[in-house]
Design a protein around this motif. Structure first.
Motif, PDB file in Angstrom:
ATOM      1  N   ARG A 160       0.844  -1.204   0.000  1.00  0.00           N
ATOM      2  CA  ARG A 160       0.000   0.000   0.000  1.00  0.00           C
ATOM      3  C   ARG A 160       0.875   1.248   0.000  1.00  0.00           C
ATOM      4  NH1 ARG A 160      -2.916  -2.742   4.156  1.00  0.00           N
ATOM      5  NH2 ARG A 160      -4.403  -4.027   3.029  1.00  0.00           N
TER       6      ARG A 160
ATOM      7  N   PRO B  94      -5.015   2.942  -0.959  1.00  0.00           N
ATOM      8  CA  PRO B  94      -5.671   2.909   0.351  1.00  0.00           C
ATOM      9  C   PRO B  94      -6.078   1.486   0.727  1.00  0.00           C
ATOM     10  CG  PRO B  94      -7.217   3.594  -1.346  1.00  0.00           C
ATOM     11  CD  PRO B  94      -5.908   3.366  -2.037  1.00  0.00           C
TER      12      PRO B  94
ATOM     13  N   ASP C 168      -8.861  -1.203   2.402  1.00  0.00           N
ATOM     14  CA  ASP C 168     -10.321  -1.251   2.222  1.00  0.00           C
ATOM     15  C   ASP C 168     -10.998  -0.264   3.164  1.00  0.00           C
ATOM     16  OD1 ASP C 168      -9.834  -3.155   0.410  1.00  0.00           O
ATOM     17  OD2 ASP C 168     -10.707  -4.832   1.530  1.00  0.00           O
TER      18      ASP C 168
ATOM     19  N   LYS D 269       3.696  -9.706 -14.652  1.00  0.00           N
ATOM     20  CA  LYS D 269       5.134  -9.823 -14.396  1.00  0.00           C
ATOM     21  C   LYS D 269       5.428 -10.050 -12.914  1.00  0.00           C
ATOM     22  CE  LYS D 269       6.602  -7.048 -18.379  1.00  0.00           C
ATOM     23  NZ  LYS D 269       5.329  -6.955 -19.099  1.00  0.00           N
ATOM     24  N   VAL D 270       4.394  -9.974 -12.089  1.00  0.00           N
ATOM     25  CA  VAL D 270       4.564 -10.228 -10.644  1.00  0.00           C
ATOM     26  C   VAL D 270       4.436 -11.736 -10.427  1.00  0.00           C
ATOM     27  CG1 VAL D 270       3.500  -9.849  -8.372  1.00  0.00           C
ATOM     28  CG2 VAL D 270       3.604  -7.983 -10.019  1.00  0.00           C
ATOM     29  N   ASN D 271       5.306 -12.317  -9.617  1.00  0.00           N
ATOM     30  CA  ASN D 271       5.197 -13.773  -9.446  1.00  0.00           C
ATOM     31  C   ASN D 271       3.909 -14.105  -8.676  1.00  0.00           C
ATOM     32  OD1 ASN D 271       5.633 -14.535  -6.635  1.00  0.00           O
ATOM     33  ND2 ASN D 271       7.682 -13.692  -6.909  1.00  0.00           N
TER      34      ASN D 271
ATOM     35  N   ASP E 100       3.346 -13.215  -4.921  1.00  0.00           N
ATOM     36  CA  ASP E 100       3.244 -11.778  -4.674  1.00  0.00           C
ATOM     37  C   ASP E 100       1.931 -11.231  -5.240  1.00  0.00           C
ATOM     38  OD1 ASP E 100       5.675 -11.361  -3.266  1.00  0.00           O
ATOM     39  OD2 ASP E 100       6.762 -11.593  -5.147  1.00  0.00           O
TER      40      ASP E 100
ATOM     41  N   VAL F  23      -0.603 -11.760  -2.720  1.00  0.00           N
ATOM     42  CA  VAL F  23      -0.530 -10.750  -1.653  1.00  0.00           C
ATOM     43  C   VAL F  23      -1.140  -9.433  -2.138  1.00  0.00           C
ATOM     44  CG1 VAL F  23       1.022  -9.485  -0.093  1.00  0.00           C
ATOM     45  CG2 VAL F  23       1.535 -11.843  -0.696  1.00  0.00           C
ATOM     46  N   LEU F  24      -0.940  -9.134  -3.421  1.00  0.00           N
ATOM     47  CA  LEU F  24      -1.516  -7.910  -4.000  1.00  0.00           C
ATOM     48  C   LEU F  24      -3.031  -7.864  -3.849  1.00  0.00           C
ATOM     49  CD1 LEU F  24       0.165  -7.136  -7.469  1.00  0.00           C
ATOM     50  CD2 LEU F  24       0.047  -5.646  -5.508  1.00  0.00           C
TER      51      LEU F  24
ATOM     52  N   LYS G 169      -4.680  -8.577  -1.416  1.00  0.00           N
ATOM     53  CA  LYS G 169      -5.075  -8.121  -0.086  1.00  0.00           C
ATOM     54  C   LYS G 169      -4.845  -6.623   0.104  1.00  0.00           C
ATOM     55  CE  LYS G 169      -4.081 -12.487   2.168  1.00  0.00           C
ATOM     56  NZ  LYS G 169      -3.425 -13.085   3.306  1.00  0.00           N
ATOM     57  N   VAL G 170      -4.306  -5.982  -0.931  1.00  0.00           N
ATOM     58  CA  VAL G 170      -3.920  -4.577  -0.778  1.00  0.00           C
ATOM     59  C   VAL G 170      -5.126  -3.646  -0.800  1.00  0.00           C
ATOM     60  CG1 VAL G 170      -2.679  -2.707  -1.938  1.00  0.00           C
ATOM     61  CG2 VAL G 170      -1.569  -4.888  -1.588  1.00  0.00           C
ATOM     62  N   SER G 171      -5.972  -3.797  -1.795  1.00  0.00           N
ATOM     63  CA  SER G 171      -7.143  -2.914  -1.876  1.00  0.00           C
ATOM     64  C   SER G 171      -8.251  -3.583  -2.675  1.00  0.00           C
ATOM     65  CB  SER G 171      -6.772  -1.578  -2.523  1.00  0.00           C
ATOM     66  OG  SER G 171      -6.571  -1.756  -3.903  1.00  0.00           O
ATOM     67  N   LYS G 172      -9.456  -3.068  -2.488  1.00  0.00           N
ATOM     68  CA  LYS G 172     -10.621  -3.684  -3.132  1.00  0.00           C
ATOM     69  C   LYS G 172     -10.542  -3.612  -4.670  1.00  0.00           C
ATOM     70  CE  LYS G 172     -15.619  -3.656  -2.720  1.00  0.00           C
ATOM     71  NZ  LYS G 172     -16.753  -2.910  -2.194  1.00  0.00           N
ATOM     72  N   PRO G 173     -10.220  -2.417  -5.236  1.00  0.00           N
ATOM     73  CA  PRO G 173     -10.152  -2.363  -6.708  1.00  0.00           C
ATOM     74  C   PRO G 173      -9.126  -3.343  -7.282  1.00  0.00           C
ATOM     75  CG  PRO G 173     -10.096  -0.145  -5.785  1.00  0.00           C
ATOM     76  CD  PRO G 173      -9.976  -1.090  -4.641  1.00  0.00           C
TER      77      PRO G 173
ATOM     78  N   ARG H 141      -8.148  -6.088  -5.874  1.00  0.00           N
ATOM     79  CA  ARG H 141      -8.684  -7.443  -5.668  1.00  0.00           C
ATOM     80  C   ARG H 141      -9.671  -7.786  -6.787  1.00  0.00           C
ATOM     81  NH1 ARG H 141      -8.960  -7.082  -0.752  1.00  0.00           N
ATOM     82  NH2 ARG H 141     -11.032  -6.225  -0.391  1.00  0.00           N
TER      83      ARG H 141
ATOM     84  N   ARG I 185       6.282 -17.323   5.534  1.00  0.00           N
ATOM     85  CA  ARG I 185       6.419 -17.652   4.105  1.00  0.00           C
ATOM     86  C   ARG I 185       7.874 -17.939   3.771  1.00  0.00           C
ATOM     87  NH1 ARG I 185       5.149 -13.112  -0.527  1.00  0.00           N
ATOM     88  NH2 ARG I 185       6.802 -13.735  -1.912  1.00  0.00           N
TER      89      ARG I 185
ATOM     90  N   LYS J 159       9.708 -14.860   5.711  1.00  0.00           N
ATOM     91  CA  LYS J 159       8.969 -13.628   6.012  1.00  0.00           C
ATOM     92  C   LYS J 159       7.801 -14.023   6.896  1.00  0.00           C
ATOM     93  CE  LYS J 159      10.316 -11.337   1.832  1.00  0.00           C
ATOM     94  NZ  LYS J 159      11.238 -12.406   1.400  1.00  0.00           N
TER      95      LYS J 159
END
Lengths: 201, 350
Positions: free
Chosen positions: A156, A162, A164, B47-49, B52, B55-56, B58-62, B64, B124, B133
């Protein structure tokens, strides 16, 4: 109006005995001017088509106004043209839509892209807009590499996204900040719609 | 100061640009990750494995939503659990979910406050990573692991080479079934492998669409299991190919050997025993429904030339292909083809 010369123009005139190279002039949205070789322009499908359609002669290039690129700023355009000059004459990869290929970032490109994230995203946007396939490839790879081994919270921060909860809070704040009268009108409209009334007006 | 602003000034200072009066209002509007065109975003995430990329999500709703419309990119998923931990293996990356017990506490953790000790650790590690990690999350170990798994297998673009159930606790297995049931999952995979300690794991069959092969690996308790019931299950009976791995030195029972499309995995030395040779020969000759029967060595390569001669010494070699042989089943009109390919021996009805 300022003219940005080298490193975009790195030409040794004596080394071109037969045909004089043509250098096109481009202008960014913040009025910075660049001179770019014909061969370097070929890296960008968009610009290549544009200059072909214009059919400029050497005199036209000098006498007519610089070609305006209205949605890219000078800082980004400088990077774009530096990249194009460095990679001029190289084959342009063909995207046949097959499985993603392994992209290596050459040393020159890595140094060129050693910039802050904001500028990097602008560079990507410019590479996409100008259709510079390999620059888009390497810059996307650079952004993809940033994700390696990071937690969602770290991602982030890197991508300025941002969570959620923050997203929801921002939406709520935006709704609350709406003009109260506009909200009233909207509510009244919804109410009339529910009651099956005719047009609001 | 926002992160964006911090980074801007950090980059300026690192370039030895110390002008603190620099007017940022004249900068053109920032183009950020979130407003990159979809085509560009696709190029980046491709290009992201895969781990990862997961994990992306989980970053944000859009993000996801964007990623849920794409294949997560994993080829193999393996899951297992014991009373202390759940393990999910995505390709070469191992993710462990656990709350350390007192005995598991290392020298370095002893000073840790009690409330931190009760958090679930998500650890991980993978072949490409230099160090583990670890994140800590409040909640139930199984539910956290399953929530992550459901995010991956719930994507209907997922196309796996292999999904494997290793040793599992009944509680975790039950939770998996409930979750898969709620999501009405049908996971697309070329191969599905079960490590069978009990019948419970076989209920998972309904959640898979297996394109090539189902692999059953039995444990030492295999004699206590209703083998006939297992091989009679619709998903097993109708499998395009069934591979069976028995515990060390065991030859599968006749009911398994009589299946129409079967691969058995055995130890190399077992064919030195005449009774094993006899058993396999009889199975191949007497199975009326035989379509394909393969014999594969558990480890390493073996000269199958010797094996085929041992099994069917009178088989006739194909004049055009020295690796293909034919023989007729006595007292019938049936002819079988025997083919030697590397360390496998294939039989099929002609």
């Amino acid at each position: 109006m300022s003219v940005e010369n080298a490193p975009v123009v790195d030409v040794d005139e004596a080394a071109i005995p037969v045909e004089k190279k043509m250098y096109y002039r481009f202008e960014s949205n913040d009025k910075k001017e660049f001179r770019v070789s014909e061969l370097a322009i070929q890296q960008s499908e968009t610009l290549n088509r544009l200059v072909e359609a214009m059919g400029y002669t050497s005199e036209d290039v000098e006498n007519k106004p610089a070609i305006a690129i209205e949605n890219i700023d000078g800082k980004t355009l400088k990077l774009v043209f530096q990249w194009c000059e460095h990679h001029k004459g190289e084959a342009i990869p063909v995207d046949d839509g097959s499985v993603p290929k392994i992209v290596e970032i050459p040393e020159f490109d890595a140094k060129l892209m050693d910039i802050d994230n904001g500028l990097l995203f602008k560079l990507i946007w410019a590479a996409d807009y100008l259709n510079i396939v390999q620059l888009l490839n390497v810059s996307c790879k650079k952004v993809a590499n940033m994700a390696q081994g990071k937690t969602p919270a770290q991602l982030r921060r890197v991508y300025l996204l941002p969570s959620d909860e923050e997203d929801e809070a921002a939406k709520r704040a935006a709704q609350e900040a709406q003009d109260p009268r506009a909200r009233e009108v909207e509510e009244e409209f919804e109410e009339r719609k529910r009651q099956g009334g005719n047009s609001f007006f | 100061m926002s992160y964006q602003e911090f980074e801007f000034w950090f980059m300026r200072f690192s370039r030895k640009e110390y002008d603190l009066n620099y007017d940022r209002s004249r900068d053109p509007v920032y183009r950020e990750f979130s407003n990159l065109p979809d085509g560009v975003l696709s190029q980046i995430v491709d290009k992201v494995n895969p781990v990862d990329r997961f994990v992306l999500q989980k970053v944000s709703k859009p993000l996801r939503q964007f990623l849920s419309a794409r294949n997560p990119g994993f080829q193999k998923i393996k899951i297992s659990s014991d009373e202390n931990r759940c393990t999910l293996i995505y390709d070469n990356t191992i993710i462990n979910y656990y709350i350390p017990t007192y005995n598991m506490y290392s020298f370095f953790d002893t000073e840790e406050p009690e409330e931190l000790r009760n958090l679930v650790r998500v650890n991980r590690s993978g072949s490409c990573e230099f160090m583990d990690k670890e994140a800590r999350i409040e909640g139930d170990t199984s539910k956290i692991a399953l929530h992550d798994l459901a995010m991956v297998v719930g994507n209907n673009k997922l196309r796996l080479e292999m999904f494997e159930f290793r040793s599992m606790t009944p509680e975790f297995m039950e939770l998996i079934h409930q979750t898969f049931m709620t999501q009405s999952l049908k996971i697309q995979t070329d191969k599905l492998k079960f490590f069978i300690q009990d019948l419970k794991v076989m209920e998972s069959l309904q959640f898979f669409d297996v394109k090539e092969e189902i692999i059953l690996e039995f444990w030492t308790n295999w004699k206590t299991l209703p083998i006939d019931k297992i091989i009679g299950l619709p998903g097993i009976k109708d499998a395009k190919m069934l591979k069976v791995i028995m515990p060390y030195a065991i030859i599968p029972p006749d009911s398994i050997l009589g299946l129409p499309r079967i691969t058995i995995v055995i130890q190399q030395y077992q064919l030195r025993k005449m009774e094993v040779v006899e058993k396999l020969r009889n199975a191949i000759l007497t199975s009326k429904s035989l379509e394909i029967f393969n014999i594969k060595w558990q480890y390493g390569r073996h000269e199958m030339d010797e094996t085929n001669k041992l099994l069917f010494p009178n088989a006739v070699e194909d004049s055009r292909n020295p690796n293909v042989f034919y023989f007729t089943v006595p007292d019938t009109e049936r002819t079988l083809e025997m083919r030697v390919v590397d360390h496998e021996l294939y039989f099929r009805r002609r």
